[in-house]
Write a protein that holds these residues in place. Sequence first.
Motif, mmCIF file in Angstrom:
data_model
loop_
_atom_site.group_PDB
_atom_site.id
_atom_site.type_symbol
_atom_site.label_atom_id
_atom_site.label_comp_id
_atom_site.label_asym_id
_atom_site.label_seq_id
_atom_site.Cartn_x
_atom_site.Cartn_y
_atom_site.Cartn_z
ATOM 1 N N LEU A 111 -74.897 -18.432 -56.971
ATOM 2 C CA LEU A 111 -75.247 -17.934 -58.306
ATOM 3 C C LEU A 111 -76.489 -18.645 -58.844
ATOM 4 C CD1 LEU A 111 -74.535 -16.179 -60.789
ATOM 5 C CD2 LEU A 111 -73.198 -18.118 -61.604
ATOM 6 N N ILE A 112 -76.548 -19.945 -58.670
ATOM 7 C CA ILE A 112 -77.717 -20.699 -59.128
ATOM 8 C C ILE A 112 -78.955 -20.276 -58.353
ATOM 9 C CG2 ILE A 112 -78.728 -23.013 -59.207
ATOM 10 C CD1 ILE A 112 -75.885 -24.028 -59.862
ATOM 11 N N ALA A 113 -78.807 -20.042 -57.050
ATOM 12 C CA ALA A 113 -79.943 -19.605 -56.231
ATOM 13 C C ALA A 113 -80.437 -18.233 -56.671
ATOM 14 C CB ALA A 113 -79.545 -19.588 -54.760
ATOM 15 N N VAL A 114 -79.525 -17.330 -56.962
ATOM 16 C CA VAL A 114 -79.920 -15.986 -57.408
ATOM 17 C C VAL A 114 -80.609 -16.060 -58.770
ATOM 18 C CG1 VAL A 114 -79.006 -13.765 -58.182
ATOM 19 C CG2 VAL A 114 -78.236 -14.736 -56.022
ATOM 20 N N LEU A 115 -80.084 -16.874 -59.669
ATOM 21 C CA LEU A 115 -80.706 -17.014 -60.988
ATOM 22 C C LEU A 115 -82.109 -17.622 -60.887
ATOM 23 C CD1 LEU A 115 -77.702 -18.180 -63.180
ATOM 24 C CD2 LEU A 115 -78.848 -15.962 -63.217
ATOM 25 N N ALA A 116 -82.279 -18.587 -59.999
ATOM 26 C CA ALA A 116 -83.610 -19.164 -59.803
ATOM 27 C C ALA A 116 -84.566 -18.131 -59.227
ATOM 28 C CB ALA A 116 -83.520 -20.377 -58.879
ATOM 29 N N ALA A 117 -84.080 -17.301 -58.316
ATOM 30 C CA ALA A 117 -84.920 -16.260 -57.721
ATOM 31 C C ALA A 117 -85.312 -15.215 -58.752
ATOM 32 C CB ALA A 117 -84.187 -15.604 -56.547
ATOM 33 N N VAL A 118 -84.380 -14.822 -59.584
ATOM 34 C CA VAL A 118 -84.688 -13.841 -60.630
ATOM 35 C C VAL A 118 -85.704 -14.409 -61.603
ATOM 36 C CG1 VAL A 118 -83.705 -12.633 -62.624
ATOM 37 C CG2 VAL A 118 -82.513 -12.590 -60.433
ATOM 38 N N GLY A 119 -85.525 -15.660 -61.974
ATOM 39 C CA GLY A 119 -86.479 -16.297 -62.881
ATOM 40 C C GLY A 119 -87.867 -16.394 -62.276
ATOM 41 N N ALA A 120 -87.938 -16.763 -61.004
ATOM 42 C CA ALA A 120 -89.244 -16.877 -60.346
ATOM 43 C C ALA A 120 -89.915 -15.510 -60.220
ATOM 44 C CB ALA A 120 -89.076 -17.501 -58.967
ATOM 45 N N GLY A 121 -89.139 -14.503 -59.892
ATOM 46 C CA GLY A 121 -89.702 -13.158 -59.796
ATOM 47 C C GLY A 121 -90.186 -12.634 -61.136
ATOM 48 N N LYS A 122 -89.424 -12.881 -62.170
ATOM 49 C CA LYS A 122 -89.822 -12.430 -63.508
ATOM 50 C C LYS A 122 -91.069 -13.158 -63.987
ATOM 51 C CE LYS A 122 -89.374 -10.313 -67.429
ATOM 52 N NZ LYS A 122 -89.743 -8.907 -67.530
ATOM 53 N N LEU A 123 -91.128 -14.464 -63.752
ATOM 54 C CA LEU A 123 -92.323 -15.210 -64.143
ATOM 55 C C LEU A 123 -93.546 -14.758 -63.353
ATOM 56 C CD1 LEU A 123 -90.920 -18.823 -64.586
ATOM 57 C CD2 LEU A 123 -91.798 -17.304 -66.359
ATOM 58 N N THR A 168 -91.771 -11.954 -52.942
ATOM 59 C CA THR A 168 -91.969 -13.080 -52.039
ATOM 60 C C THR A 168 -91.710 -14.400 -52.749
ATOM 61 O OG1 THR A 168 -93.612 -11.829 -50.797
ATOM 62 C CG2 THR A 168 -93.643 -14.221 -50.533
ATOM 63 N N ARG A 169 -92.191 -14.517 -53.975
ATOM 64 C CA ARG A 169 -91.948 -15.742 -54.739
ATOM 65 C C ARG A 169 -90.465 -15.909 -55.062
ATOM 66 N NH1 ARG A 169 -97.088 -15.665 -58.906
ATOM 67 N NH2 ARG A 169 -98.690 -15.718 -57.274
ATOM 68 N N ALA A 170 -89.793 -14.817 -55.345
ATOM 69 C CA ALA A 170 -88.357 -14.892 -55.615
ATOM 70 C C ALA A 170 -87.598 -15.311 -54.362
ATOM 71 C CB ALA A 170 -87.848 -13.539 -56.115
ATOM 72 N N ALA A 171 -87.978 -14.771 -53.217
ATOM 73 C CA ALA A 171 -87.314 -15.139 -51.968
ATOM 74 C C ALA A 171 -87.568 -16.603 -51.628
ATOM 75 C CB ALA A 171 -87.806 -14.241 -50.839
ATOM 76 N N THR A 172 -88.768 -17.072 -51.914
ATOM 77 C CA THR A 172 -89.082 -18.477 -51.667
ATOM 78 C C THR A 172 -88.238 -19.391 -52.558
ATOM 79 O OG1 THR A 172 -91.331 -17.864 -51.082
ATOM 80 C CG2 THR A 172 -90.949 -20.162 -51.640
ATOM 81 N N ALA A 173 -88.072 -19.019 -53.802
ATOM 82 C CA ALA A 173 -87.252 -19.819 -54.718
ATOM 83 C C ALA A 173 -85.788 -19.818 -54.277
ATOM 84 C CB ALA A 173 -87.375 -19.281 -56.139
ATOM 85 N N PHE A 174 -85.290 -18.661 -53.869
ATOM 86 C CA PHE A 174 -83.904 -18.558 -53.392
ATOM 87 C C PHE A 174 -83.689 -19.469 -52.190
ATOM 88 C CE2 PHE A 174 -80.624 -16.503 -50.779
ATOM 89 C CZ PHE A 174 -79.594 -16.405 -51.694
#
Length: 65
Positions: A15-27, A40-46
């Motif tokens: 859940l934390i990984a998905v939330l970080a990915a969503v945040g990175a993608g949105k930013l 790509t940035r969201a996948a990298t954050a995940f």
Amino acid sequence: MNVAVLLLTAALVLLIAVLAAVGAGKLARLDGATYPTALTRAATAFTAVLILATAVVGAFAALLT
């Protein structure tokens, strides 16, 4: 260790990984990146969150044994 605790911990890490990915993608999208770049940035954050969690578990396992 109890199986329920292990499953709950794994679900929390995911859940934390998905939330970080969503945040990175949105930013990334707010910064003007294209959809493929934002993905790509969201996948990298995940991946980074999962690698960090694995490193922490490995360090704790080394201390406990």
